[in-house]
Design a protein around this motif. Structure first.
Motif, PDB file in Angstrom:
ATOM      1  N   SER A 140     -24.623 -32.912 -23.040  1.00  0.00           N
ATOM      2  CA  SER A 140     -23.115 -33.106 -23.598  1.00  0.00           C
ATOM      3  C   SER A 140     -22.676 -32.590 -24.569  1.00  0.00           C
ATOM      4  O   SER A 140     -21.831 -31.936 -24.842  1.00  0.00           O
ATOM      5  CB  SER A 140     -23.324 -35.099 -24.464  1.00  0.00           C
ATOM      6  N   GLN A 144     -19.866 -29.238 -25.195  1.00  0.00           N
ATOM      7  CA  GLN A 144     -18.483 -29.809 -26.299  1.00  0.00           C
ATOM      8  C   GLN A 144     -18.872 -28.192 -27.423  1.00  0.00           C
ATOM      9  O   GLN A 144     -17.982 -27.275 -27.679  1.00  0.00           O
ATOM     10  CB  GLN A 144     -19.225 -30.789 -27.615  1.00  0.00           C
ATOM     11  N   ALA A 160     -19.982 -31.504 -18.889  1.00  0.00           N
ATOM     12  CA  ALA A 160     -20.291 -32.909 -19.543  1.00  0.00           C
ATOM     13  C   ALA A 160     -20.204 -33.981 -18.875  1.00  0.00           C
ATOM     14  O   ALA A 160     -19.561 -34.189 -17.748  1.00  0.00           O
ATOM     15  CB  ALA A 160     -18.797 -33.493 -20.697  1.00  0.00           C
ATOM     16  N   LEU A 166     -23.399 -41.591 -19.879  1.00  0.00           N
ATOM     17  CA  LEU A 166     -24.070 -40.601 -21.112  1.00  0.00           C
ATOM     18  C   LEU A 166     -24.498 -41.789 -22.196  1.00  0.00           C
ATOM     19  O   LEU A 166     -24.674 -41.679 -23.175  1.00  0.00           O
ATOM     20  CB  LEU A 166     -22.627 -39.638 -21.585  1.00  0.00           C
TER      21      LEU A 166
END
Length: 267
Positions: A140, A144, A160, A166
């Motif tokens: 993740s 980003q 992602a 997550l």
């Protein structure tokens, strides 16, 4: 491949630039055309690498099939004995491209390598050897803000995770740091800050940036968080003790907030 007109290594601290340059060179030599990307993640990606405290975190993506002997060769040529790591240690994970490009809550790696003067040596080739949440959170962060040291921009090679997966990983991280085994007290508090900051904003922040946000908003925990930041700014071997009951109370609060944010996200 990264454009020759740009220097991807210019985005990483000077203390580790030569090391990462050689790491990429050796990784390319091992995998050749199978190598898709090499991405700096963790504190390097989030802009808060602290020499003497932070690890060097790297994600490698390769096309399959990737022979087991190539993975073992990489673990050998990147070992601290053969390529001394100037930081506290190297944490490197190799993923198959199919896993890296797919939103997933699985660990999914081919090689998990830890090596360095202050890291217990580890070269694992089976995802059954440990929990998956570290890898989900790292992917993740990589999606980003990962720094592509070789190959396309990080979001093109690392997907992602889905929100539900997550948040499952964040819950597991909070439980891990709540138990405390094997973790410095300052790291437990600052990782809690990062989890809450992510839940509030949908973005990952460096530990000190997340701490500043939570300390400003939560007066009750401000002294503890500020003490954790002071400790984090010292070398790992000189970390300061933090009051155990306060750390546990803070992490209980973190766990409650994460559950609220997960529910709001439908996760």
């Amino acid at each position: 491949m990264s454009s020759p007109a740009t220097d991807p290594f210019g985005a990483v601290p000077a203390e580790v630039r030569p090391y990462l340059t050689e790491l990429v060179h050796r990784t390319r030599a091992v995998f050749g055309p199978r190598l898709t990307g090499v991405v700096a993640v963790g504190s390097l990606a989030l802009g808060d690498y602290r020499h003497g405290r932070s690890d060097v975190d790297v994600t490698v993506v390769v096309e399959e099939p990737s022979p087991a002997e190539a993975l073992r060769e990489l673990a050998g040529v990147l070992s601290h004995e053969r390529l001394p790591c100037p930081s506290t240690g190297l944490e490197l994970v190799v993923y198959p491209a199919g896993i890296a490009r797919t939103p997933s809550g699985a660990a999914g790696w081919l090689l998990d390598l830890n090596t360095g003067a202050r890291l217990p040596a580890r070269a694992a080739f089976d995802t059954a050897d440990g929990p998956s949440f570290w890898y989900v959170i790292d992917r993740s962060v990589a999606h980003q803000d990962g720094i592509a040291l070789y190959g396309p921009p990080a979001p093109e090679v690392i997907a992602a995770p889905r929100p539900a997966e997550l948040f499952d990983a964040i819950r597991a991280s909070v439980r891990e740091h709540g138990d405390g085994a094997g973790h410095l007290a300052d790291n437990r508090v600052l990782n809690g800050c990062r989890s809450v900051a992510y839940g509030r904003t949908g973005r990952w922040f460096a530990k000190r940036g997340a701490a500043a946000r939570i300390a400003e908003a939560e007066e009750e925990f401000r002294p503890l968080i500020e003490a954790a930041v002071r400790s984090f700014e010292r070398p790992r071997g000189a970390a300061l003790p933090l009051p155990g009951p306060q750390v546990r109370a803070f992490l209980t609060w973190v766990r409650q907030r994460v559950e609220e944010y997960a529910a709001a996200a439908g996760a």
